[in-house]
Design a protein around this motif. Sequence first.
Motif, PDB file in Angstrom:
ATOM      1  N   ALA B  46       0.799  -1.226   0.000  1.00 29.70           N
ATOM      2  CA  ALA B  46       0.000   0.000   0.000  1.00 29.70           C
ATOM      3  C   ALA B  46       0.830   1.274   0.000  1.00 29.70           C
ATOM      4  O   ALA B  46       0.282   2.359  -0.100  1.00 29.70           O
ATOM      5  N   ARG B 105       1.761   4.105  14.665  1.00 27.43           N
ATOM      6  CA  ARG B 105       1.142   4.976  15.669  1.00 27.43           C
ATOM      7  C   ARG B 105      -0.337   5.227  15.399  1.00 27.43           C
ATOM      8  O   ARG B 105      -0.964   6.012  16.118  1.00 27.43           O
TER       9      ARG B 105
ATOM     10  N   ASP C  44      -9.816  14.747  14.229  1.00 34.55           N
ATOM     11  CA  ASP C  44      -9.419  13.490  14.890  1.00 34.55           C
ATOM     12  C   ASP C  44      -7.903  13.407  14.878  1.00 34.55           C
ATOM     13  O   ASP C  44      -7.278  13.530  13.829  1.00 34.55           O
ATOM     14  N   ALA C  46      -5.319  10.980  15.004  1.00 33.56           N
ATOM     15  CA  ALA C  46      -5.355   9.524  14.846  1.00 33.56           C
ATOM     16  C   ALA C  46      -4.065   8.835  15.245  1.00 33.56           C
ATOM     17  O   ALA C  46      -4.005   7.608  15.275  1.00 33.56           O
ATOM     18  N   ASN C  47      -3.036   9.605  15.539  1.00 33.77           N
ATOM     19  CA  ASN C  47      -1.765   8.951  15.892  1.00 33.77           C
ATOM     20  C   ASN C  47      -1.112   9.556  17.129  1.00 33.77           C
ATOM     21  O   ASN C  47       0.116   9.622  17.211  1.00 33.77           O
ATOM     22  N   ASP C  83      -7.823   7.841   6.363  1.00 32.61           N
ATOM     23  CA  ASP C  83      -7.879   6.740   5.408  1.00 32.61           C
ATOM     24  C   ASP C  83      -8.853   7.084   4.297  1.00 32.61           C
ATOM     25  O   ASP C  83      -9.591   8.073   4.381  1.00 32.61           O
ATOM     26  N   THR C  85     -11.539   6.046   3.254  1.00 34.88           N
ATOM     27  CA  THR C  85     -12.988   6.080   3.477  1.00 34.88           C
ATOM     28  C   THR C  85     -13.469   7.435   3.986  1.00 34.88           C
ATOM     29  O   THR C  85     -14.650   7.740   3.920  1.00 34.88           O
ATOM     30  N   LEU C 103       1.567   9.218   6.765  1.00 34.33           N
ATOM     31  CA  LEU C 103       0.768   8.560   5.728  1.00 34.33           C
ATOM     32  C   LEU C 103       1.127   9.031   4.324  1.00 34.33           C
ATOM     33  O   LEU C 103       0.423   8.720   3.367  1.00 34.33           O
ATOM     34  N   ARG C 105       3.018   8.183   2.082  1.00 32.07           N
ATOM     35  CA  ARG C 105       3.287   7.210   1.011  1.00 32.07           C
ATOM     36  C   ARG C 105       2.121   6.243   0.799  1.00 32.07           C
ATOM     37  O   ARG C 105       2.224   5.319  -0.016  1.00 32.07           O
ATOM     38  N   GLN C 106       1.003   6.426   1.502  1.00 29.22           N
ATOM     39  CA  GLN C 106      -0.132   5.489   1.395  1.00 29.22           C
ATOM     40  C   GLN C 106      -0.882   5.751   0.093  1.00 29.22           C
ATOM     41  O   GLN C 106      -1.676   6.688  -0.007  1.00 29.22           O
ATOM     42  N   THR C 107      -0.647   4.903  -0.869  1.00 33.18           N
ATOM     43  CA  THR C 107      -1.140   5.147  -2.223  1.00 33.18           C
ATOM     44  C   THR C 107      -2.649   5.362  -2.278  1.00 33.18           C
ATOM     45  O   THR C 107      -3.130   6.310  -2.923  1.00 33.18           O
ATOM     46  N   ASP C 108      -3.418   4.511  -1.625  1.00 31.26           N
ATOM     47  CA  ASP C 108      -4.880   4.620  -1.717  1.00 31.26           C
ATOM     48  C   ASP C 108      -5.386   5.951  -1.182  1.00 31.26           C
ATOM     49  O   ASP C 108      -6.313   6.545  -1.737  1.00 31.26           O
ATOM     50  N   VAL C 111      -4.506   8.740  -3.677  1.00 35.71           N
ATOM     51  CA  VAL C 111      -5.335   8.667  -4.882  1.00 35.71           C
ATOM     52  C   VAL C 111      -6.762   9.108  -4.556  1.00 35.71           C
ATOM     53  O   VAL C 111      -7.388   9.856  -5.314  1.00 35.71           O
TER      54      VAL C 111
END
Lengths: 260, 260, 260, 260
Positions: B46, B105, C44, C46-47, C83, C85, C103, C105-108, C111
């Motif tokens: 991912a 994290r 939020d 988140a980390n 994320d 969603t 995050l 580098r998180q492709t989804d 995109v």
Amino acid sequence: QHPFVLVSGPCVLEDLDMTLHIAESLKKLTDQLGIDFVFKASYDKANRTSVSSFRGPGIDAGLEMLAKVKSEFNVPVVSDVHDATQVAAASQVLDIIQIPAFLCRQTDLLVAAGNSGRVVNVKKGQFQAPWDMKHVVGKVASTGNEQILLTERGASFGYNNLVVDMRSLLIMRELGKPVIFDATHAVQLPGGADGASAGQREYVAALSRAAVAIGIDGLFWEVHPDPECARCDGPNSLYLKDLQPILESLLAVDAVVKNR
Amino acid sequence: QHPFVLVSGPCVLEDLDMTLHIAESLKKLTDQLGIDFVFKASYDKANRTSVSSFRGPGIDAGLEMLAKVKSEFNVPVVSDVHDATQVAAASQVLDIIQIPAFLCRQTDLLVAAGNSGRVVNVKKGQFQAPWDMKHVVGKVASTGNEQILLTERGASFGYNNLVVDMRSLLIMRELGKPVIFDATHAVQLPGGADGASAGQREYVAALSRAAVAIGIDGLFWEVHPDPECARCDGPNSLYLKDLQPILESLLAVDAVVKNR
Amino acid sequence: QHPFVLVSGPCVLEDLDMTLHIAESLKKLTDQLGIDFVFKASYDKANRTSVSSFRGPGIDAGLEMLAKVKSEFNVPVVSDVHDATQVAAASQVLDIIQIPAFLCRQTDLLVAAGNSGRVVNVKKGQFQAPWDMKHVVGKVASTGNEQILLTERGASFGYNNLVVDMRSLLIMRELGKPVIFDATHAVQLPGGADGASAGQREYVAALSRAAVAIGIDGLFWEVHPDPECARCDGPNSLYLKDLQPILESLLAVDAVVKNR
Amino acid sequence: QHPFVLVSGPCVLEDLDMTLHIAESLKKLTDQLGIDFVFKASYDKANRTSVSSFRGPGIDAGLEMLAKVKSEFNVPVVSDVHDATQVAAASQVLDIIQIPAFLCRQTDLLVAAGNSGRVVNVKKGQFQAPWDMKHVVGKVASTGNEQILLTERGASFGYNNLVVDMRSLLIMRELGKPVIFDATHAVQLPGGADGASAGQREYVAALSRAAVAIGIDGLFWEVHPDPECARCDGPNSLYLKDLQPILESLLAVDAVVKNR
């Protein structure tokens, strides 16, 4: 394939009695374990964090003490030199001339050490890439002296911390010179205590095992009968009384790695 | 005191035949050597460097392949999850839910993984101090699930390079959880090739020996029958055919360190 | 050549009254100084370091608060998504979708953000070389959306510390996208306090001047009326009452550098 | 509140004509701009990467050249010393004795420099935390000489790279001594070319602006009429012909920051 050599002694020469006591203990222990031994101690700590820190007996008294260790126990001795003018006197006594890490690029010092004809042990600077040690080797070897040892003692990792990049042991070995792992300086926290470097003795045995498992020619340890009272580098020095089981375990790992 | 567990497989699931072939080879080899084995492969990469890189079969097809590995060879399987929504499906098949290093994290992901009831393996972020993993453990353990594994895979060291701080293995062990060393990701050079991460396969065996000498519970390796053609992480993957002598040497070191 | 844009607000949305108060203060101040303003706050966190830390009102209540800021003061708003969603709901309200550094580098996620049609602001990971942001840009731009902002927030420098490599501002600008300097996260000491990140508010103004002197398109600051009581990132947040003289000095430097 | 002083000249003394030409050009330019000027050049490069690199004219010929610069243009001069034995001769000519970064902890050298009664400029080591410079100041000040300058030239950041932590300028200033930013050494890539250090001239102007925006007392630049042919540090030296517009922009930033 020989077992690793142990290069060991107190950080700095304190008094003659203690020096001889440490040397004798180390000589007995290494003889018993079949490990070659080189006695190490500094006659002058030239780059202590603070100007008021103890520096040692100085070059003349220090070399005299090292000469006594050498003759009394028939062991080779190594100590640091800090500028080219010290090399002539030092090479009268020392079997191995050591170049401190901060000075590992000082051309005149490396060339003077090379010209002494003695073995030269260069500590890799905390700022130096392992592959760039080839130029350091080239400086010493420009004198025709190829008896060069290379020592890993950690790399700068942010402030007041060092990290051992274990790859460096392999990268330096490819330069064709024996590689030593200085486990007690590798756990220093430079400047981490106020006015002195702190240290992490608790990691020395484990990092030594790791380096021996990689495959090294020598191991460098500062030791002291009573590190809490050592006049330099106490927090990272090993207790003299603790060495035997650690060395036995290291020898067993060394034997596996070197197929002995 | 058990030998280290081997967590191994291809970086990414490519096709079923190759997956089964790798799993079978690893199962045979580890059975023969008396090592516990967990099969590892990703169904989705991912966070590849480039958007056009191969990502894998996706969660559904991937979990199906992993389920086949599990039933055919009777081995536990582990794979990465990338957000909390994947955990329910993944935990139907996976014995161990793995949290990628960049996501170590992300509270929701850690809590979802903990709530699955499965073992949770968290990779320490390249940006994370080892002692700060206690808070990561706390996030998973807040669910009542204490089956947590911690994995070292290198720390950021300047750009496009990682260094393994071997002290971290000891520091994380003090958190009371088993510690795994991921030797093949530790030799990645992130982003070091144009559009993909480069890697240094030549250091995997030596760094693995070092970590085993420190003392670890598990070893994580990406392997491939033909790393030059691997669709992900080829430069740091080990050749399947090369594993046996490396593992034998590691087992010998492990036996020394664990006094077996 | 425009002055830098100010992206600012509290770290996390606390309550509506305080949110509106901060937004109004910032809007007035930036209007008076002739600076474009974007309101920033997270719905939020988140980390967070610890599972028990305050995380914010959540996406629904948070977006509602941000929508009120937007309509009441006619300012664009930006917030993090964690994320893929979340992107659909977030892009109903947000003018700029922000991708957190961990995050990046998180492709989804990249995109999905690109596909929203909104401006996408990606924070460079603490582990990421600035030149490798070209692949991050490529992931967002693969959707046809070229409205991309890149934000510097410091790079890992040993443990529990970040360093700002000011060269990165220039390197990222060569990717053809506006560059923002996040001065308040750049002075975080990640995990440096027990169970939370510490911070060095005292360096925010100076590092902001340095970045503006290099030449940037935007400046990102977390602010709070009472940072000592802020529910997140207090130690690195600026006091709302202190901003005016700092901004005036920054505008003067900006005018020199941009030849206005 | 004065403008920053410019400390500048070629990396190493090449020949007398070029030396005088550079000094004259810099003197004219700084007079015209109202900047105080100190001429800098090394008589010996004692730690070049390779043993075969050009080192300079040596101490005697070099000090003679520096004396000519001083008398002909009525400017103060600064140069490096490399061990305590050089200080007596050097302090006959030099207005400022400079301690190289690798040597910033060598007690004897710092004390000898202090005892000379000259101003002492210490470059912070690439391995040294900025707060630990207080001990360096203490070593020089132990001689009663409080005329001490502290210079930032970058910190080790992985291998073959340096990063400027701009916070260090503020941290060192709190030691009560003037702070200089050495922008041309800060962009060196140590050992990054084979057998010599590479450099990134393209970042010198921007990093200088950043440091001036933080607030500094002096700026240190290596310059050359033809850096492509310079015998040392060409890749990071500025073109003599390019200085004027850069300095004008820096002066404008300096005036903003110092409220002049």
